[in-house]
Design a protein around this motif. Structure first.
Motif, PDB file in Angstrom:
ATOM      1  N   SER A  55     -10.717 -15.170  10.430  1.00 15.38           N
ATOM      2  CA  SER A  55     -11.140 -16.356   9.802  1.00 15.38           C
ATOM      3  C   SER A  55     -11.277 -16.207   8.155  1.00 15.38           C
ATOM      4  CB  SER A  55     -12.571 -16.457  10.520  1.00 15.38           C
ATOM      5  OG  SER A  55     -13.380 -15.478  10.248  1.00 15.38           O
ATOM      6  N   ALA A  56     -10.476 -15.259   7.569  1.00 13.75           N
ATOM      7  CA  ALA A  56     -10.677 -15.250   6.237  1.00 13.75           C
ATOM      8  C   ALA A  56     -10.210 -16.681   5.562  1.00 13.75           C
ATOM      9  CB  ALA A  56      -9.682 -14.028   5.860  1.00 13.75           C
ATOM     10  N   CYS A  57      -9.130 -17.058   6.475  1.00 17.99           N
ATOM     11  CA  CYS A  57      -8.464 -18.418   5.831  1.00 17.99           C
ATOM     12  C   CYS A  57      -8.018 -19.289   7.172  1.00 17.99           C
ATOM     13  CB  CYS A  57      -7.579 -18.112   4.809  1.00 17.99           C
ATOM     14  SG  CYS A  57      -6.894 -19.849   4.121  1.00 17.99           S
ATOM     15  N   TRP A  58      -8.724 -20.327   7.440  1.00 17.54           N
ATOM     16  CA  TRP A  58      -8.326 -21.175   8.336  1.00 17.54           C
ATOM     17  C   TRP A  58      -8.235 -22.537   7.846  1.00 17.54           C
ATOM     18  CZ3 TRP A  58     -12.535 -20.630  12.635  1.00 17.54           C
ATOM     19  CH2 TRP A  58     -12.399 -19.297  13.515  1.00 17.54           C
ATOM     20  N   LEU A  59      -7.069 -23.338   8.058  1.00 17.24           N
ATOM     21  CA  LEU A  59      -7.110 -24.588   7.642  1.00 17.24           C
ATOM     22  C   LEU A  59      -7.027 -25.412   9.115  1.00 17.24           C
ATOM     23  CD1 LEU A  59      -7.099 -26.706   5.271  1.00 17.24           C
ATOM     24  CD2 LEU A  59      -4.416 -26.829   5.558  1.00 17.24           C
ATOM     25  N   LEU A  60      -7.756 -26.465   9.149  1.00 17.85           N
ATOM     26  CA  LEU A  60      -7.729 -27.134  10.480  1.00 17.85           C
ATOM     27  C   LEU A  60      -8.209 -28.772  10.222  1.00 17.85           C
ATOM     28  CD1 LEU A  60     -11.213 -27.140  12.053  1.00 17.85           C
ATOM     29  CD2 LEU A  60     -10.508 -25.194  10.525  1.00 17.85           C
ATOM     30  N   PRO A  61      -7.627 -29.836  11.021  1.00 15.44           N
ATOM     31  CA  PRO A  61      -7.929 -31.029  10.762  1.00 15.44           C
ATOM     32  C   PRO A  61      -9.587 -31.306  11.361  1.00 15.44           C
ATOM     33  CG  PRO A  61      -5.939 -30.610  12.279  1.00 15.44           C
ATOM     34  CD  PRO A  61      -6.622 -29.365  11.993  1.00 15.44           C
ATOM     35  N   TYR A  62      -9.957 -32.149  10.505  1.00 10.95           N
ATOM     36  CA  TYR A  62     -11.313 -32.501  10.888  1.00 10.95           C
ATOM     37  C   TYR A  62     -11.373 -32.691  12.757  1.00 10.95           C
ATOM     38  CZ  TYR A  62     -16.052 -34.381  10.857  1.00 10.95           C
ATOM     39  OH  TYR A  62     -17.635 -34.731  11.136  1.00 10.95           O
ATOM     40  N   SER A  63     -10.482 -33.402  12.928  1.00 10.24           N
ATOM     41  CA  SER A  63     -10.380 -33.830  14.505  1.00 10.24           C
ATOM     42  C   SER A  63     -10.609 -32.383  15.398  1.00 10.24           C
ATOM     43  CB  SER A  63      -9.149 -34.587  14.805  1.00 10.24           C
ATOM     44  OG  SER A  63      -8.008 -33.890  14.659  1.00 10.24           O
ATOM     45  N   THR A  64     -10.206 -31.617  14.895  1.00 12.51           N
ATOM     46  CA  THR A  64     -10.036 -30.261  15.626  1.00 12.51           C
ATOM     47  C   THR A  64     -11.753 -29.750  15.751  1.00 12.51           C
ATOM     48  OG1 THR A  64      -7.997 -29.398  15.288  1.00 12.51           O
ATOM     49  CG2 THR A  64      -9.622 -27.692  15.912  1.00 12.51           C
ATOM     50  N   LEU A  65     -12.424 -29.796  14.580  1.00 15.19           N
ATOM     51  CA  LEU A  65     -13.777 -29.311  14.545  1.00 15.19           C
ATOM     52  C   LEU A  65     -14.424 -30.311  15.580  1.00 15.19           C
ATOM     53  CD1 LEU A  65     -15.584 -27.399  13.032  1.00 15.19           C
ATOM     54  CD2 LEU A  65     -16.251 -29.289  11.435  1.00 15.19           C
ATOM     55  N   GLU A  66     -14.137 -31.452  15.541  1.00 17.94           N
ATOM     56  CA  GLU A  66     -14.835 -32.264  16.434  1.00 17.94           C
ATOM     57  C   GLU A  66     -14.555 -31.936  17.938  1.00 17.94           C
ATOM     58  OE1 GLU A  66     -15.541 -36.825  14.684  1.00 17.94           O
ATOM     59  OE2 GLU A  66     -13.250 -35.995  14.857  1.00 17.94           O
ATOM     60  N   THR A  67     -13.528 -31.441  18.190  1.00 14.04           N
ATOM     61  CA  THR A  67     -13.056 -31.304  19.684  1.00 14.04           C
ATOM     62  C   THR A  67     -13.430 -29.925  20.158  1.00 14.04           C
ATOM     63  OG1 THR A  67     -10.936 -32.595  19.205  1.00 14.04           O
ATOM     64  CG2 THR A  67     -10.716 -30.690  21.204  1.00 14.04           C
ATOM     65  N   VAL A  68     -13.556 -28.798  19.179  1.00 13.25           N
ATOM     66  CA  VAL A  68     -13.602 -27.525  19.682  1.00 13.25           C
ATOM     67  C   VAL A  68     -15.155 -27.301  19.370  1.00 13.25           C
ATOM     68  CG1 VAL A  68     -12.826 -24.956  19.102  1.00 13.25           C
ATOM     69  CG2 VAL A  68     -11.166 -26.643  19.154  1.00 13.25           C
ATOM     70  N   GLY A  69     -15.645 -27.844  18.332  1.00 14.28           N
ATOM     71  CA  GLY A  69     -17.064 -27.620  17.905  1.00 14.28           C
ATOM     72  C   GLY A  69     -17.403 -26.498  16.739  1.00 14.28           C
ATOM     73  N   LEU A  70     -18.464 -26.273  16.507  1.00 12.26           N
ATOM     74  CA  LEU A  70     -18.987 -25.206  15.621  1.00 12.26           C
ATOM     75  C   LEU A  70     -18.842 -23.777  16.145  1.00 12.26           C
ATOM     76  CD1 LEU A  70     -22.021 -26.958  14.381  1.00 12.26           C
ATOM     77  CD2 LEU A  70     -19.848 -27.090  13.236  1.00 12.26           C
ATOM     78  N   LEU A  71     -18.843 -22.741  15.297  1.00  8.24           N
ATOM     79  CA  LEU A  71     -18.926 -21.371  15.682  1.00  8.24           C
ATOM     80  C   LEU A  71     -20.080 -21.079  16.626  1.00  8.24           C
ATOM     81  CD1 LEU A  71     -18.074 -20.211  12.379  1.00  8.24           C
ATOM     82  CD2 LEU A  71     -16.597 -19.858  14.283  1.00  8.24           C
ATOM     83  N   ASP A  72     -20.085 -19.929  17.402  1.00 11.51           N
ATOM     84  CA  ASP A  72     -21.047 -19.698  18.515  1.00 11.51           C
ATOM     85  C   ASP A  72     -22.192 -18.849  17.767  1.00 11.51           C
ATOM     86  OD1 ASP A  72     -22.452 -18.703  20.506  1.00 11.51           O
ATOM     87  OD2 ASP A  72     -20.986 -18.511  21.846  1.00 11.51           O
ATOM     88  N   GLU A  73     -23.082 -19.506  17.847  1.00 16.04           N
ATOM     89  CA  GLU A  73     -24.344 -18.627  16.902  1.00 16.04           C
ATOM     90  C   GLU A  73     -24.847 -17.564  17.737  1.00 16.04           C
ATOM     91  OE1 GLU A  73     -27.171 -21.521  15.103  1.00 16.04           O
ATOM     92  OE2 GLU A  73     -25.490 -22.298  14.124  1.00 16.04           O
TER      93      GLU A  73
END
Length: 322
Positions: A184-202
């Motif tokens: 995770s030092a460098c990820w590039l993702l579409p905003y739609s991926t964030l909506e689909t997969v969700g945030l990081l597990d806290e």
């Protein structure tokens, strides 16, 4: 609709820092030098006690694209990144998760954004090397208990075999390689991926938050890809190597126990690339194959990871920590 080139995109960068004074200025300045239609840079400082806060405030004072979120303590990698990810505007094209000890460049991000024109790809990461040119394995096979124990073993042979097992089996085709997970030092993702997969597990404080999130990306039927042709600098300040019984190492062990329990395996990593249906139908069989291991890892994870997350995940509830 086609995804835009990096130069034509609105892109948000999410960076976390903790006593990063030696690196943070070069990192942020390299991001602010990138050329795209709209650039937002979010830095969450995890209670740094060195000059990091002053450096960030100085840069923010002269560049309104930098937004600094100051925490009073070290919240780890997941809570702090989520703090910024929640603030990313919904009309953003791409989101970059970035470590503070990196230096980025225009060519790399134009290449990474071009890869995301393929809508089967959920996240892409570059090749990373430190300032001496030493290349890191930025895309890896999913971990197993054997790999983790082997890497911790003081015997060189076991450690080397474990490191070899982390190398992905997939071929490099057109400069791209499907991997189990990306650092995770460098990820590039579409905003739609964030909506689909969700945030990081806290429930994970330090690691393996990157493995967990990438595996959830696979579960959603999206590919996790390393782009060998895009290159950035990453000094790779591995916090867990500094002291054997540090809080970071303890949290890493806790995170691994929780991760293996959550995803239902120990010694055989799940196969990737088969889509969500094949993953879900094969999951119970893998888990039931090791009843003693199941009991061990479930007990460990419950004991070590029973604290509730500090806050609700907010705008991205799907798959966040189910």
């Amino acid at each position: 609709m086609e995804r835009p080139s990096f130069r034509d995109s609105k892109t948000a960068f999410v960076i976390i820092s903790w006593n990063s004074a030696a690196y943070i200025e070069k990192c942020v300045e390299s991001v602010l030098a990138l050329q795209c239609r709209k650039l937002d840079v979010w830095v969450v400082d995890n209670g740094s006690t060195d000059d990091t806060p002053e450096i960030l405030e100085r840069i923010a004072g002269r560049d309104g694209r930098l937004y600094v979120i100051r925490e009073g303590e070290n919240l780890g990698t997941t809570v702090s990144r989520n703090e910024a990810l929640r603030r990313v505007a919904p009309d953003t094209d791409y989101v970059c998760v970035l470590d503070s000890d990196t230096v980025v460049n225009q060519a790399a991000f134009e290449c990474l954004a071009a890869v995301l024109a393929d809508r089967t790809i959920g996240v892409v990461g570059p090749t990373m090397a430190n300032s001496k040119g030493e290349v890191q394995l930025s895309g890896r096979a999913l971990p197993t208990l054997g790999i983790k124990l082997g890497k911790a073993c003081p015997l060189g042979g076991a450690s080397r075999r474990a490191a070899d097992a982390e190398v992905p089996d997939a071929p490099v085709e057109g400069g791209l390689q499907d991997v189990g997970y990306l650092l995770s030092a460098c990820w590039l993702l579409p905003y739609s991926t964030l909506e689909t997969v969700g945030l990081l597990d806290e429930r994970i404080f330090y690691a393996p938050e990157d493995v967990d999130w990438c595996l959830r990306c696979h579960e959603a039927g999206l590919r996790v890809v390393r782009c060998h042709d895009a290159r950035i600098v990453h000094e790779y300040q591995r916090l867990s190597h500094k002291r054997l019984f540090s809080k970071t190492n303890v949290e890493h062990v806790k995170g691994l126990g929780y991760y293996f329990m959550k995803h239902g395996y120990l010694f055989k990593a799940p196969e990737i690339g088969g889509g969500r249906d094949s993953w879900l139908t094969s999951r119970p069989a893998r888990w039931s194959a090791w009843p003693v291991s199941q009991l061990w890892v479930t007990t460990l994870a419950r004991e070590l990871s029973n604290a509730a997350p500090r806050s609700a995940f907010g705008r991205f509830p799907a798959g966040c920590w189910s």
